[in-house]
Design an enzyme around this catalytic site. Structure first.
Site, PDB file in Angstrom:
ATOM      1  N   LYS A 111     -13.802  -7.608  -6.519  1.00 53.69           N
ATOM      2  CA  LYS A 111     -13.778  -6.294  -7.175  1.00 53.69           C
ATOM      3  C   LYS A 111     -14.016  -6.455  -8.672  1.00 53.69           C
ATOM      4  O   LYS A 111     -14.797  -5.704  -9.280  1.00 53.69           O
ATOM      5  CB  LYS A 111     -12.426  -5.606  -6.944  1.00 53.69           C
ATOM      6  CG  LYS A 111     -12.279  -5.012  -5.562  1.00 53.69           C
ATOM      7  CD  LYS A 111     -10.852  -4.571  -5.272  1.00 53.69           C
ATOM      8  CE  LYS A 111     -10.725  -4.200  -3.795  1.00 53.69           C
ATOM      9  NZ  LYS A 111      -9.357  -3.963  -3.352  1.00 53.69           N
ATOM     10  N   GLN A 125      -3.570  -3.570  -5.240  1.00 52.72           N
ATOM     11  CA  GLN A 125      -4.009  -4.215  -3.993  1.00 52.72           C
ATOM     12  C   GLN A 125      -2.871  -4.250  -2.971  1.00 52.72           C
ATOM     13  O   GLN A 125      -1.745  -4.630  -3.296  1.00 52.72           O
ATOM     14  CB  GLN A 125      -4.502  -5.644  -4.317  1.00 52.72           C
ATOM     15  CG  GLN A 125      -5.090  -6.395  -3.141  1.00 52.72           C
ATOM     16  CD  GLN A 125      -6.404  -5.804  -2.623  1.00 52.72           C
ATOM     17  OE1 GLN A 125      -7.146  -5.149  -3.350  1.00 52.72           O
ATOM     18  NE2 GLN A 125      -6.685  -6.023  -1.353  1.00 52.72           N
ATOM     19  N   ASP A 146      -8.452   4.544  -5.044  1.00 51.74           N
ATOM     20  CA  ASP A 146      -8.344   4.229  -3.618  1.00 51.74           C
ATOM     21  C   ASP A 146      -8.315   5.505  -2.769  1.00 51.74           C
ATOM     22  O   ASP A 146      -8.543   5.454  -1.558  1.00 51.74           O
ATOM     23  CB  ASP A 146      -7.036   3.471  -3.334  1.00 51.74           C
ATOM     24  CG  ASP A 146      -7.230   1.961  -3.251  1.00 51.74           C
ATOM     25  OD1 ASP A 146      -8.300   1.536  -2.788  1.00 51.74           O
ATOM     26  OD2 ASP A 146      -6.299   1.238  -3.638  1.00 51.74           O
TER      27      ASP A 146
HETATM   28  N1  GUN Z   1      -6.055  -3.901   1.027  1.00 47.00           N
HETATM   29  C1  GUN Z   1      -6.982  -3.880   2.027  1.00 47.00           C
HETATM   30  N2  GUN Z   1      -7.862  -2.874   1.827  1.00 47.00           N
HETATM   31  C2  GUN Z   1      -7.481  -2.259   0.679  1.00 47.00           C
HETATM   32  C3  GUN Z   1      -8.023  -1.169  -0.058  1.00 47.00           C
HETATM   33  O1  GUN Z   1      -9.014  -0.532   0.313  1.00 47.00           O
HETATM   34  N3  GUN Z   1      -7.356  -0.837  -1.195  1.00 47.00           N
HETATM   35  C4  GUN Z   1      -6.250  -1.508  -1.605  1.00 47.00           C
HETATM   36  N4  GUN Z   1      -5.665  -1.096  -2.725  1.00 47.00           N
HETATM   37  N5  GUN Z   1      -5.732  -2.529  -0.951  1.00 47.00           N
HETATM   38  C5  GUN Z   1      -6.364  -2.905   0.179  1.00 47.00           C
END
Ligand code: GUN
Length: 298
Positions: free
Chosen positions: A55, A99, A122
C-alpha cells in the site's frame, strides 16, 4: 470448448492508478499539497506487513503522500484511539487506514468507528456502510469496489443480471451485495450455511466468491457463460514446487470454473491489484470531497 476470457486485474488496476495519479495532481494544484494516506499497522503479522508495504509503495507511485504508523503488538486500545483522534483532527491527513486484524486486546469495531467517516478510506465505518445501503454517496470498501469496476469493464451494464455473492463479511460480501443491487442486479448472498450452494450458484450470471476457502467453488457451481470473480487469496502448500513451498490460490477452482465461465479473474492478478488501486482512488475522493475539489466520476 471455448475457454473463458481471463479478466486482467493487473492491467486494469494500472490504468486506474494512472487516472488516480492525474486526480492527485489536480488536488495538489488546488490545495497546495499531495493527498495523504495514513496507514496504521499494529503488531508484526507477516501477511499484514506485506499488504502495508504494498500500500505504501503504490501510494507514492500515484503521487500521494504516505504516512506510516507502526505500533507494537502490545498497544492498548486507548493509545490507538488517541492516535486516530490526532489524525482525525489533522487537516493534512486525507485518508486513514488501520490494517486488520488487530491484536485481541483491541475492539476492531470501536477502532473502525473512531475514524471520522470523511477519512475512512476503507469504507468500513458504520456511517459509510449505512450511506452505501441507502444509496447515498459514501466511501466504498476497496475490494468490492474493485470487483465492481472489473464487472463493469467486462459486462458494461449489469442491470437485471442474477448475481450471487458467496460470503457475508462486512469487508467484502455485504458491501459487494449492496453495490450489485445499486447496479440493478438481482442479488443473492450465500454463505457457509446456505442449502445446496452449488445449485444457488449455478443460477448466477455473476458469481463472486469471497468465502476464504481454497478452491471451494468448482465448475459444478458455475453457470455456462457466467462471469466469475474470485476474491480469495489463500496460501496453500505446494509440495510440487519443493518441500515447504507454498502457492497462492483463490476460492475458485480455476481450471474447472474457467471451462464453464464466460469470463473469470485469475489469482494472483485479478481482484488483488484492484483493491490497492481503489484504496488510492478513495484517498483522492476523500481529499477532493473535504476540500471541494472536482475530480469527476469513474
Ligand atoms: N485486512 C485485510 N483486508 C483489509 C482491508 O481491506 N482493509 C484493512 N484495513 N485491513 C485489511
Amino acid at each position: 470448448m471455448a475457454q473463458a476470457n481471463v479478466i486482467d486485474g493487473k492491467a486494469f488496476s494500472e490504468k486506474l492508478v494512472q487516472t488516480v495519479a492525474a486526480e492527485a495532481k489536480t488536488i495538489k494544484a488546488a490545495i497546495g499539497r499531495e493527498p495523504a494516506l495514513a496507514v496504521v499497522l499494529v503488531g508484526e503479522d507477516p501477511a499484514s506487513a506485506v499488504y502495508v508495504r504494498n500500500k505504501i509503495e503504490r501510494t507514492t507511485t500515484a503521487g500521494m503522500c504516505s504516512i506510516e504508523h507502526r505500533l507494537p503488538a502490545t498497544t492498548d486500545q486507548a493509545t490507538l484511539l488517541s492516535l486516530i483522534a490526532e489524525m482525525n483532527a489533522d487537516d493534512t491527513v486525507d485518508g486513514i487506514l488501520v490494517q486488520l486484524p488487530l491484536p485481541d486486546q483491541i475492539d476492531e469495531d470501536a477502532v473502525i468507528n473512531a475514524i471520522t467517516p470523511e477519512k475512512d478510506v476503507d469504507g468500513f465505518h458504520v456511517v459509510n456502510a449505512g450511506l452505501l445501503a441507502t444509496g447515498q454517496d459514501s466511501l466504498v470498501p476497496c475490494t468490492p469496489y474493485g470487483c465492481l469496476l472489473l464487472l463493469r469493464g467486462q459486462l458494461g451494464s449489469l442491470s437485471g443480471l442474477n448475481a450471487v455473492v458467496v460470503g457475508r463479511s462486512n469487508i467484502v460480501g455485504k458491501p459487494m451485495a449492496q453495490l450489485l443491487l445499486r447496479e440493478s442486479c438481482t442479488v443473492t448472498i450465500a454463505h457457509s450455511r446456505t442449502k445446496d450452494l452449488a445449485a444457488v450458484c449455478a443460477n448466477a450470471d455473476i458469481l463472486v466468491a469471497a468465502v476464504g476457502r481454497p478452491e471451494m467453488i468448482t465448475g459444478d457451481y458455475v453457470k455456462r457463460g457466467a462471469t466469475v470473480i474470485d476474491v480469495g487469496i489463500n496460501r496453500v502448500p505446494a509440495p510440487e514446487r519443493g518441500e515447504g513451498k507454498f502457492r497462492l490460490t483463490g476460492d475458485v477452482d480455476y481450471v474447472s470454473a474457467a471451462a464453464k465461465a464466460g469470463a473469470i479473474t485469475p489469482v494472483p492478478g485479478g481482484v488483488g491489484p484492484m483493491t490497492i488501486a481503489c484504496l488510492l482512488r478513495n484517498t483522492a475522493v476523500a481529499a477532493a470531497r473535504r476540500f471541494k475539489v472536482s475530480i469527476g466520476d469513474i
